[in-house]
Structures are given as structure tokens and as C-alpha cells.
Design an enzyme around this catalytic site. Structure first.
Site, PDB file in Angstrom:
ATOM      1  N   PRO A   2       0.806  -0.800  -0.370  1.00 14.90           N
ATOM      2  CA  PRO A   2       0.016  -0.231  -0.149  1.00 14.90           C
ATOM      3  C   PRO A   2       0.830   1.338  -0.014  1.00 14.90           C
ATOM      4  O   PRO A   2       1.679   1.358   0.676  1.00 14.90           O
ATOM      5  CB  PRO A   2      -0.780  -0.230   1.522  1.00 14.90           C
ATOM      6  CG  PRO A   2      -0.553  -1.719   1.553  1.00 14.90           C
ATOM      7  CD  PRO A   2       0.154  -2.057   0.716  1.00 14.90           C
ATOM      8  N   GLU A   3       0.636   2.332  -0.809  1.00 14.51           N
ATOM      9  CA  GLU A   3       1.492   3.462  -1.041  1.00 14.51           C
ATOM     10  C   GLU A   3       0.212   4.600  -0.787  1.00 14.51           C
ATOM     11  O   GLU A   3      -1.783   4.034  -0.836  1.00 14.51           O
ATOM     12  CB  GLU A   3       2.005   3.680  -2.556  1.00 14.51           C
ATOM     13  CG  GLU A   3       3.113   3.056  -2.757  1.00 14.51           C
ATOM     14  CD  GLU A   3       3.257   2.975  -3.784  1.00 14.51           C
ATOM     15  OE1 GLU A   3       3.572   3.572  -4.213  1.00 14.51           O
ATOM     16  OE2 GLU A   3       4.003   2.221  -4.268  1.00 14.51           O
ATOM     17  N   LYS A  58       1.602   6.702   4.515  1.00 11.83           N
ATOM     18  CA  LYS A  58       0.492   5.292   4.573  1.00 11.83           C
ATOM     19  C   LYS A  58       0.032   5.673   5.512  1.00 11.83           C
ATOM     20  O   LYS A  58      -0.406   4.553   5.839  1.00 11.83           O
ATOM     21  CB  LYS A  58       1.744   4.684   4.162  1.00 11.83           C
ATOM     22  CG  LYS A  58       2.552   4.748   3.025  1.00 11.83           C
ATOM     23  CD  LYS A  58       3.398   4.059   2.659  1.00 11.83           C
ATOM     24  CE  LYS A  58       4.558   4.448   1.620  1.00 11.83           C
ATOM     25  NZ  LYS A  58       5.802   3.489   1.937  1.00 11.83           N
ATOM     26  N   ARG A 108       1.070 -10.655   6.055  1.00  5.68           N
ATOM     27  CA  ARG A 108       2.595 -10.635   6.804  1.00  5.68           C
ATOM     28  C   ARG A 108       2.197  -9.708   8.452  1.00  5.68           C
ATOM     29  O   ARG A 108       3.811 -10.052   8.906  1.00  5.68           O
ATOM     30  CB  ARG A 108       4.097  -9.716   5.493  1.00  5.68           C
ATOM     31  CG  ARG A 108       3.495 -10.841   4.699  1.00  5.68           C
ATOM     32  CD  ARG A 108       4.218 -10.627   3.235  1.00  5.68           C
ATOM     33  NE  ARG A 108       6.154 -10.247   3.608  1.00  5.68           N
ATOM     34  CZ  ARG A 108       6.822 -10.136   3.527  1.00  5.68           C
ATOM     35  NH1 ARG A 108       6.545  -9.528   1.662  1.00  5.68           N
ATOM     36  NH2 ARG A 108       7.983 -10.021   3.677  1.00  5.68           N
ATOM     37  N   ARG A 245      14.948  -1.362  -3.722  1.00 10.57           N
ATOM     38  CA  ARG A 245      13.631  -1.692  -4.261  1.00 10.57           C
ATOM     39  C   ARG A 245      14.097  -2.258  -5.753  1.00 10.57           C
ATOM     40  O   ARG A 245      15.358  -1.235  -5.879  1.00 10.57           O
ATOM     41  CB  ARG A 245      13.608  -0.737  -4.095  1.00 10.57           C
ATOM     42  CG  ARG A 245      12.791   0.181  -2.608  1.00 10.57           C
ATOM     43  CD  ARG A 245      12.128  -1.950  -1.707  1.00 10.57           C
ATOM     44  NE  ARG A 245      10.756  -2.221  -2.150  1.00 10.57           N
ATOM     45  CZ  ARG A 245       9.898  -2.055  -1.229  1.00 10.57           C
ATOM     46  NH1 ARG A 245      10.155  -0.592  -0.755  1.00 10.57           N
ATOM     47  NH2 ARG A 245       8.924  -1.833  -2.288  1.00 10.57           N
TER      48      ARG A 245
END
Ligand code: ZN
Length: 255
Positions: A2-3, A58, A108, A245
Site C-alpha cells: 500500500p502506497e 501511509k 505478513r 528496491r
């Protein structure tokens, strides 16, 4: 992961379903609670009503008429409104209302649930965060960026610089602004810094109606695989690990 556009989508979803109704019950997975426990959380929220939720980067901030519930979605967090009680195995928090339940799922467990008792407490929970990426002005963005060093990718991903960007929004912003992810931000010209701010805003604003970063060529999200071509010049896109990333970029447009 999620951004900002995803979390803004969750904020609107939470507002639509959960605001103004009395909390009838609370269930929580203790592993997901960061500064409270299930019993305390239940005591603090039972009988309360949520008011208009806010977002910073976020983070989703859901004040009640008493304490505030604070959510971070980590890598896999999401919200689901259910009419009946079915506990999914990834459910970490369930808020029960008279007409249904809001479920926070997080496979997670890298997200989390906090309680805050007001603004001072909230600042402690959020830690050092830059201004929200959607609201930061061009002038402030420029001032903050000029104080930075390091790669463009790492800088934009750093939540203490501006809050809310993630891997997809950063790659889209850099591609549109024609800036290589490894480019040191100290070498950016004023025109390039302005382009970064402008393109960041556009990427976010175009994503907001979708509640996520949509799969689209001009966001570079439709082409994150080997052999994909730059939608602007047709060059084969390259992939590199920058700031830990996976980054996709055009070696021709982003020198
Ligand atoms: Zn290109």
C-alpha cells in the site's frame, strides 16, 4: 504494497462504513498491536463512535470521540467491510458495529495497530515524518530536496523527506520527470526539482480515483517485467536494485 493512493482509498472506505456508529465489539490479534493489548483496546473503543478519519502519508488515523485508532498497512494490510462475522485467517483487528464489521487484514503482519490519546501522542506514534506527498507545496518540496543528498530513488522513498510514496509511485514519478533512479539529488537543477514535484503530484492525483496505483503504461506499472518497452521512446526498460528496491527505468529517457 500500500502506497498513498491505497491508504487514501482505505480512508474513504473507512469513512463510508465506520463513521458515526457505536462500536459494539473489538477483537484483535495481539501480534498486530504495537502499543496496547486486546483488552485495553476493547475497553478504550467499546461504545465510542468514529469521527472523520485522516491520513498522513501511509498512515490512517481514525479518531473516535475518545482515543484515536492508528493503522499502518505495512506490506499487505487492507480493510474489508463485512455484513456478517466471518473471521478470515489474516484478520488482525475486527471492529463490530450494529450493521456490520470492519476487518483489518494483514497477511505478513508488517503493519500495525496503535492507540493515541491526541495530537502529542500521535506524533510519538508516527515518528519523524515529512509532509504528506499530496499536500506538500512546490516551495517546501524544493527547500526539503535541496537539503538532501543520495539517490533520487532513496530520497523519494524516504518517509522523513515526504510521506506516502512507495516503489510504484516513485518509479512513475522518476520516469515522467526523466530522472535516473540513481541520480544524486544534489546534482538536480531547479527545473528538474520542479519537474519531480509536478510529476509526483500528477502520479498521485491520477491514482487517487482508483484507490491504488493503476496498471497503466504511462505510470510504468503495466510494464514491470523483462523485455518491456518504454511507452515514450520504445527503448527496452532496465531493472536495477536501488535503495534496496527493484526499480524500472528507461536508460534513454532517464540518463
Ligand atoms: Zn524512454
Amino acid at each position: 504494497m500500500p502506497e498513498l493512493p491505497d491508504v487514501e482509498g482505505f480512508r474513504r472506505y473507512f469513512r463510508r462504513h465506520a463513521v458515526g456508529k457505536p462500536v459494539r465489539g473489538v477483537w484483535a490479534d495481539p501480534d498486530e498491536l504495537r502499543n496496547t493489548d486486546p483488552m485495553r483496546l476493547r475497553r478504550q473503543l467499546a461504545g465510542r463512535r468514529f469521527v472523520r478519519p485522516r491520513r498522513h502519508g501511509k498512515w490512517l488515523i481514525c479518531p473516535t470521540t475518545g482515543p484515536w485508532l492508528v493503522l499502518h498497512f505495512g506490506m499487505t494490510g487492507e480493510l474489508h467491510w463485512l455484513d456478517q462475522h466471518i473471521r478470515h485467517r489474516h484478520a488482525r483487528l475486527i471492529l463490530q458495529f450494529p450493521d456490520g464489521e470492519m476487518h483489518f487484514r494483514d497477511m505478513r503482519k508488517l503493519g500495525g495497530v496503535w492507540l493515541a490519546q491526541g495530537e502529542d501522542d500521535l506524533r510519538q506514534v508516527l515518528g519523524p515524518l515529512g509532509p504528506d506527498a499530496l499536500r506538500v507545496s512546490a516551495e517546501e518540496f524544493d527547500r526539503l530536496l535541496r537539503a538532501r543528498r543520495g539517490s533520487a530513488k532513496a530520497t523519494l522513498m524516504d518517509q522523513t523527506f515526504v510521506a506516502g510514496l512507495g516503489n510504484l509511485t516513485v518509479d512513475a514519478t522518476l520516469w515522467r520527470a526523466r530522472i535516473h533512479p540513481r541520480r544524486n539529488v544534489r546534482t538536480l537543477a531547479a527545473r528538474e526539482r520542479r519537474a519531480l514535484h509536478r510529476e509526483m503530484k500528477r502520479v498521485l492525483e491520477e491514482s487517487l480515483p482508483h484507490g491504488l496505483v493503476p496498471s497503466r503504461p504511462d505510470l510504468l506499472t503495466a510494464s514491470r517485467r523483462a523485455g518491456s518497452h518504454c511507452p515514450r521512446c520504445g527503448t527496452v526498460l532496465e531493472r536495477a536494485t536501488v535503495a534496496g528496491r527493484t526499480s524500472w527505468f528507461c536508460p534513454r529517457c532517464q540518463r
